[in-house]
Design a protein around this motif. Structure first.
Motif, PDB file in Angstrom:
ATOM      1  N   ARG A 196      94.784   6.598  67.241  1.00 14.01           N
ATOM      2  CA  ARG A 196      94.261   6.219  65.915  1.00 14.01           C
ATOM      3  C   ARG A 196      93.117   7.122  65.480  1.00 14.01           C
ATOM      4  O   ARG A 196      92.935   7.374  64.283  1.00 14.01           O
ATOM      5  CB  ARG A 196      93.783   4.761  65.942  1.00 14.01           C
ATOM      6  N   VAL A 197      92.334   7.603  66.444  1.00 12.00           N
ATOM      7  CA  VAL A 197      91.178   8.444  66.141  1.00 12.00           C
ATOM      8  C   VAL A 197      91.459   9.858  66.638  1.00 12.00           C
ATOM      9  O   VAL A 197      91.682  10.073  67.833  1.00 12.00           O
ATOM     10  CB  VAL A 197      89.896   7.898  66.792  1.00 12.00           C
ATOM     11  N   THR A 198      91.463  10.809  65.722  1.00 14.53           N
ATOM     12  CA  THR A 198      91.681  12.212  66.064  1.00 14.53           C
ATOM     13  C   THR A 198      90.338  12.911  66.195  1.00 14.53           C
ATOM     14  O   THR A 198      89.445  12.744  65.364  1.00 14.53           O
ATOM     15  CB  THR A 198      92.529  12.906  64.985  1.00 14.53           C
ATOM     16  N   VAL A 199      90.201  13.715  67.243  1.00 17.26           N
ATOM     17  CA  VAL A 199      88.997  14.507  67.461  1.00 17.26           C
ATOM     18  C   VAL A 199      89.303  15.960  67.089  1.00 17.26           C
ATOM     19  O   VAL A 199      90.284  16.534  67.572  1.00 17.26           O
ATOM     20  CB  VAL A 199      88.522  14.429  68.921  1.00 17.26           C
ATOM     21  N   VAL A 200      88.469  16.532  66.222  1.00 16.45           N
ATOM     22  CA  VAL A 200      88.562  17.953  65.894  1.00 16.45           C
ATOM     23  C   VAL A 200      87.463  18.672  66.667  1.00 16.45           C
ATOM     24  O   VAL A 200      86.276  18.427  66.427  1.00 16.45           O
ATOM     25  CB  VAL A 200      88.405  18.210  64.381  1.00 16.45           C
ATOM     26  N   LEU A 201      87.862  19.542  67.581  1.00 16.00           N
ATOM     27  CA  LEU A 201      86.921  20.353  68.353  1.00 16.00           C
ATOM     28  C   LEU A 201      86.864  21.729  67.702  1.00 16.00           C
ATOM     29  O   LEU A 201      87.778  22.539  67.836  1.00 16.00           O
ATOM     30  CB  LEU A 201      87.371  20.444  69.809  1.00 16.00           C
ATOM     31  N   ASP A 202      85.791  21.972  66.970  1.00 19.14           N
ATOM     32  CA  ASP A 202      85.631  23.189  66.175  1.00 19.14           C
ATOM     33  C   ASP A 202      84.954  24.252  67.040  1.00 19.14           C
ATOM     34  O   ASP A 202      83.754  24.185  67.296  1.00 19.14           O
ATOM     35  CB  ASP A 202      84.792  22.850  64.948  1.00 19.14           C
ATOM     36  N   GLU A 203      85.727  25.257  67.464  1.00 25.13           N
ATOM     37  CA  GLU A 203      85.239  26.279  68.383  1.00 25.13           C
ATOM     38  C   GLU A 203      85.134  27.653  67.708  1.00 25.13           C
ATOM     39  O   GLU A 203      85.521  28.665  68.277  1.00 25.13           O
ATOM     40  CB  GLU A 203      86.154  26.364  69.608  1.00 25.13           C
ATOM     41  N   ALA A 204      84.571  27.675  66.511  1.00 28.00           N
ATOM     42  CA  ALA A 204      84.476  28.931  65.754  1.00 28.00           C
ATOM     43  C   ALA A 204      83.701  30.009  66.503  1.00 28.00           C
ATOM     44  O   ALA A 204      83.951  31.201  66.310  1.00 28.00           O
ATOM     45  CB  ALA A 204      83.832  28.670  64.398  1.00 28.00           C
ATOM     46  N   TYR A 205      82.764  29.608  67.365  1.00 29.85           N
ATOM     47  CA  TYR A 205      81.903  30.574  68.058  1.00 29.85           C
ATOM     48  C   TYR A 205      82.218  30.652  69.546  1.00 29.85           C
ATOM     49  O   TYR A 205      81.418  31.164  70.333  1.00 29.85           O
ATOM     50  CB  TYR A 205      80.435  30.190  67.843  1.00 29.85           C
ATOM     51  N   ASN A 206      83.377  30.191  69.922  1.00 27.53           N
ATOM     52  CA  ASN A 206      83.748  30.093  71.338  1.00 27.53           C
ATOM     53  C   ASN A 206      83.650  31.422  72.077  1.00 27.53           C
ATOM     54  O   ASN A 206      83.215  31.485  73.241  1.00 27.53           O
ATOM     55  CB  ASN A 206      85.174  29.551  71.437  1.00 27.53           C
TER      56      ASN A 206
END
Length: 373
Positions: A196-206
């Motif tokens: 039900r809950v989606t997590v967005v892991l934003d790794e623009a600077y990975n």
């Protein structure tokens, strides 16, 4: 007989949006203060100071002859290259017009009025904007040491929450959440809320992380069907002007993202350049090394000037200057563009992109002069 003209109307949640303010362009500053554009240093938008990789430049030239036709709407070749790099099926990849587009697509696919999104204080402004544009409710969780408090973010998840945004490293503060903590958070969210809950892991600077800090977020995608990992070619790969981002998620989520993704959202030149840049290991290594040295250069200067700063894991440093509005204006007069972050709840701070050594030194000299005045 005249007909009364009705005023323009829009949904209240749209009218209330404060538009995103990008870093000031060099040309705009030159016009504003009568400066020579060639003498302006821009350290405001977290761009790669090395410029576009030569490999990408050659790819652009080769692709230019096809521009009378629409780009591949599904980005087959770029998806194939990404799938090979990360060991996932092509059907797990969504392409975006920069990773900003990926964030907007996720919000469009999963948010609506009556739902909510959770994100951290002092995190990327687009999380707030994308949530508001869908008429969804904001749940902003107070930062801990200028970064994400994952325990508090988990507790903040409500019955109507559909999205949780995590920037790692975080923009504009530069903080980082270790991989073990991210994995534990995902486990808690999935155990309590399922898909039900989606997590967005934003790794623009990975790609700017030191090797010992990097963790396999793609393995987490394989484990959790409620996870989207977002990355970009705008930062370490030097393609900010071409706007190429991508997401990796399991098929059910990827299918939803592609239902609302605009057709042809990544152009022909961008796709060709991204494929070339992805394979350019030498350029990526030079970007990392230059950034690491530049970060040390800036932080040493801040310590010499007795200025607080947030230890950064990206390609920028957040520094406390007090009257940031005055300091920023004086820097602009001297032809140095940095990023005020008052809109992110940090009115006494400036975010400084790490540039070439001489650009960093130009900023340091200007800041020293302004602070001494």
């Amino acid at each position: 007989m005249t007909t009364a003209i009705k005023p323009l109307t829009a949904p209240a949640h749209v009218s209330a949006i404060a538009p995103y303010q990008a870093g000031k362009p060099i040309e705009e500053l030159a016009r504003e203060f009568g400066l020579d554009p060639a003498g302006i240093v821009k350290l405001a938008s977290n761009e790669n100071p090395l410029g576009m990789p030569e490999s990408a430049r050659h790819a652009l030239t080769a692709a230019a002859g096809t521009l009378a036709r629409y780009p591949d709407p599904n980005g087959f070749d770029l998806k194939a290259a990404l799938a090979e790099r990360y060991g996932v099926p092509m059907g797990w990849i969504t392409l975006g017009n920069g990773s900003n587009d990926i964030l907007e697509i996720a919000a469009l696919a999963l948010l609506e009025p009556g739902t909510s999104a959770v994100y951290a204080q002092h995190s990327f402004a687009v999380y707030r904007l994308a949530t508001q544009a869908r008429g969804a409710r904001h749940i902003q969780v107070p930062a801990r040491d200028y970064g994400h408090d994952l325990d508090a973010m988990f507790e903040a998840i409500a019955d109507d929450t559909r999205l949780v945004f995590i920037a790692n490293p975080n923009n504009p503060t530069g903080t980082f959440v270790p991989g073990a903590d991210v994995a534990a958070f995902l486990q808690r969210v999935h155990a309590a809320h399922g898909d039900r809950v989606t997590v967005v892991l934003d790794e623009a600077y990975n790609e700017y992380l030191d090797p010992e800090l990097r963790f396999d977020s793609v393995a987490l995608v394989r484990q959790y069907p409620n996870l989207i990992v977002s990355r970009t070619f705008s930062k370490a790969y030097g393609l900010a002007g071409l706007r190429v981002g991508y997401a990796m998620a399991q098929p059910a989520l990827t299918d939803l993202l592609n239902r609302v993704r605009q057709p042809f959202n990544v152009n022909t030149l961008a796709q060709a350049a991204a494929i070339a840049a992805l394979g350019d290991a030498d350029y990526l290594a030079r970007s990392y090394a230059l950034n690491k040295a530049g970060k040390q250069q800036l932080c040493a200067a801040f310590e010499s000037l007795a200025r607080r700063y947030v230890p950064s894991y990206g390609n920028f440093v957040l520094v406390h200057v007090g009257d940031a509005q005055r300091v920023n204006l004086e820097l602009l007069k001297r032809g140095v563009i940095v990023r005020p972050v008052a809109g992110d709840g940090l009115p006494e701070w400036l975010r400084v992109t790490i540039g070439l050594p001489e650009e960093n030194q130009r900023f340091i000299a200007a800041l020293t002069e302004v602070l001494a005045a």
